[in-house]
Design a protein around this motif. Structure first.
Motif, PDB file in Angstrom:
ATOM      1  N   VAL A 116     -12.026  28.533  21.957  1.00 42.47           N
ATOM      2  CA  VAL A 116     -13.417  28.595  22.411  1.00 42.47           C
ATOM      3  C   VAL A 116     -13.475  28.427  23.922  1.00 42.47           C
ATOM      4  O   VAL A 116     -14.152  29.192  24.629  1.00 42.47           O
ATOM      5  CB  VAL A 116     -14.281  27.534  21.693  1.00 42.47           C
ATOM      6  N   ASN A 117     -12.744  27.453  24.445  1.00 46.58           N
ATOM      7  CA  ASN A 117     -12.760  27.207  25.889  1.00 46.58           C
ATOM      8  C   ASN A 117     -12.258  28.411  26.676  1.00 46.58           C
ATOM      9  O   ASN A 117     -12.842  28.783  27.695  1.00 46.58           O
ATOM     10  CB  ASN A 117     -11.928  25.974  26.231  1.00 46.58           C
TER      11      ASN A 117
ATOM     12  N   THR B  18     -22.566  16.884  26.004  1.00 48.82           N
ATOM     13  CA  THR B  18     -21.956  16.930  24.675  1.00 48.82           C
ATOM     14  C   THR B  18     -22.789  16.126  23.681  1.00 48.82           C
ATOM     15  O   THR B  18     -23.070  16.590  22.573  1.00 48.82           O
ATOM     16  CB  THR B  18     -20.512  16.395  24.708  1.00 48.82           C
TER      17      THR B  18
ATOM     18  N   THR C  67     -15.326  19.976  23.273  1.00 49.89           N
ATOM     19  CA  THR C  67     -15.339  21.182  22.442  1.00 49.89           C
ATOM     20  C   THR C  67     -14.702  20.900  21.087  1.00 49.89           C
ATOM     21  O   THR C  67     -15.151  21.423  20.064  1.00 49.89           O
ATOM     22  CB  THR C  67     -14.633  22.348  23.162  1.00 49.89           C
TER      23      THR C  67
ATOM     24  N   TRP D 240     -23.847  25.168  22.393  1.00 46.28           N
ATOM     25  CA  TRP D 240     -22.620  24.667  23.019  1.00 46.28           C
ATOM     26  C   TRP D 240     -21.999  25.722  23.936  1.00 46.28           C
ATOM     27  O   TRP D 240     -21.551  25.415  25.025  1.00 46.28           O
ATOM     28  CB  TRP D 240     -21.596  24.190  21.996  1.00 46.28           C
ATOM     29  N   LEU D 241     -21.965  26.968  23.498  1.00 48.38           N
ATOM     30  CA  LEU D 241     -21.356  28.012  24.331  1.00 48.38           C
ATOM     31  C   LEU D 241     -22.076  28.137  25.669  1.00 48.38           C
ATOM     32  O   LEU D 241     -21.437  28.232  26.722  1.00 48.38           O
ATOM     33  CB  LEU D 241     -21.366  29.355  23.584  1.00 48.38           C
TER      34      LEU D 241
ATOM     35  N   ALA E 256     -10.600  24.567  19.498  1.00 40.92           N
ATOM     36  CA  ALA E 256     -11.388  24.259  20.696  1.00 40.92           C
ATOM     37  C   ALA E 256     -10.801  24.982  21.907  1.00 40.92           C
ATOM     38  O   ALA E 256     -11.545  25.498  22.745  1.00 40.92           O
ATOM     39  CB  ALA E 256     -11.427  22.755  20.937  1.00 40.92           C
TER      40      ALA E 256
ATOM     41  N   CYS F 115     -16.405  21.692  17.583  1.00 36.74           N
ATOM     42  CA  CYS F 115     -15.704  22.534  16.600  1.00 36.74           C
ATOM     43  C   CYS F 115     -15.468  21.793  15.284  1.00 36.74           C
ATOM     44  O   CYS F 115     -15.603  22.394  14.203  1.00 36.74           O
ATOM     45  CB  CYS F 115     -14.377  23.026  17.170  1.00 36.74           C
TER      46      CYS F 115
ATOM     47  N   TYR G  23     -21.458  24.869  27.696  1.00 33.03           N
ATOM     48  CA  TYR G  23     -20.089  24.881  28.211  1.00 33.03           C
ATOM     49  C   TYR G  23     -19.989  25.788  29.441  1.00 33.03           C
ATOM     50  O   TYR G  23     -19.437  25.398  30.476  1.00 33.03           O
ATOM     51  CB  TYR G  23     -19.129  25.358  27.115  1.00 33.03           C
TER      52      TYR G  23
END
Length: 185
Positions: free
Chosen positions: A148-149, A69, A126, A86-87, A145, A130, A90
């Motif tokens: 997204v998760n 992160t 996240t 990030w995607l 978030a 975000c 993650y």
């Protein structure tokens, strides 16, 4: 804890990490004990339940999440590229162990899950990403978030089920980014 007991505990955790990576979180605990070279009694003395062992294994994962992160948030390029980074990051984080994407994604919405506290670290990460992207006007209004998760978790779960590395579904993550980005004003 005695030094020999601590060594056994650490050995069990490291062996479980390897076994879970190969076979998923539901792998036989007898296999973990056998590979670690300890008896089942020793394993259960340190970890009375599977959840206790999974939780111990996941502590190293939490450290990885925090490090990843910080690395993504240190990125100084275009916000859209930060989102893409990030995607992918993650998806890689939740895919370290076979079965991880589904288990981690589900635990985030199951507060009674024994791994939920560890998974909250990823949700908080996240949220940080975000917040930055919302402040820069990159994300669509209302995207959270948790949204997204769940979306990335779905893509990673499909890849995991097909034994595909995240690199093979990265194009899907880029399409996902397209859907998360706010339309130009």
């Amino acid at each position: 804890m005695r030094a020999d007991a601590r060594r056994n505990r650490d050995l069990i955790v490291e062996t479980a990490r390897e076994v879970f990576r190969e076979h998923g979180y539901n792998a036989s605990l007898d296999l973990v004990a056998k590979r670690a070279g300890v008896g089942a009694g020793t394993l259960y003395r340190h970890f009375p339940s599977r959840e206790d062992l999974v939780n111990a294994v996941m502590q190293g994962w939490v450290d990885r999440v925090e490090e990843a992160t910080e690395k993504v948030l240190a990125f100084e390029g275009p916000p859209r590229e930060l989102l893409e980074r990030w995607l992918v990051t993650y998806a890689e984080l939740i895919s370290l162990h076979k079965g991880g994407p589904a288990k981690i994604t589900a635990a985030m919405v199951q507060p009674d899950s024994p791994i939920a506290p560890k998974c909250r670290v990823l949700l908080e990460a996240t949220e940080r990403v975000c917040e930055r992207l919302h402040a820069e006007g990159v994300l669509r209004e209302g995207i959270t978030a948790a949204d997204v998760n769940r979306l990335v978790g779905g893509v990673a779960t499909v890849a995991d089920g097909a034994d595909q590395p995240i690199s093979e579904v990265e194009p899907l993550l880029l399409v996902l980014a397209d859907g998360l980005v706010a339309a130009p004003a």
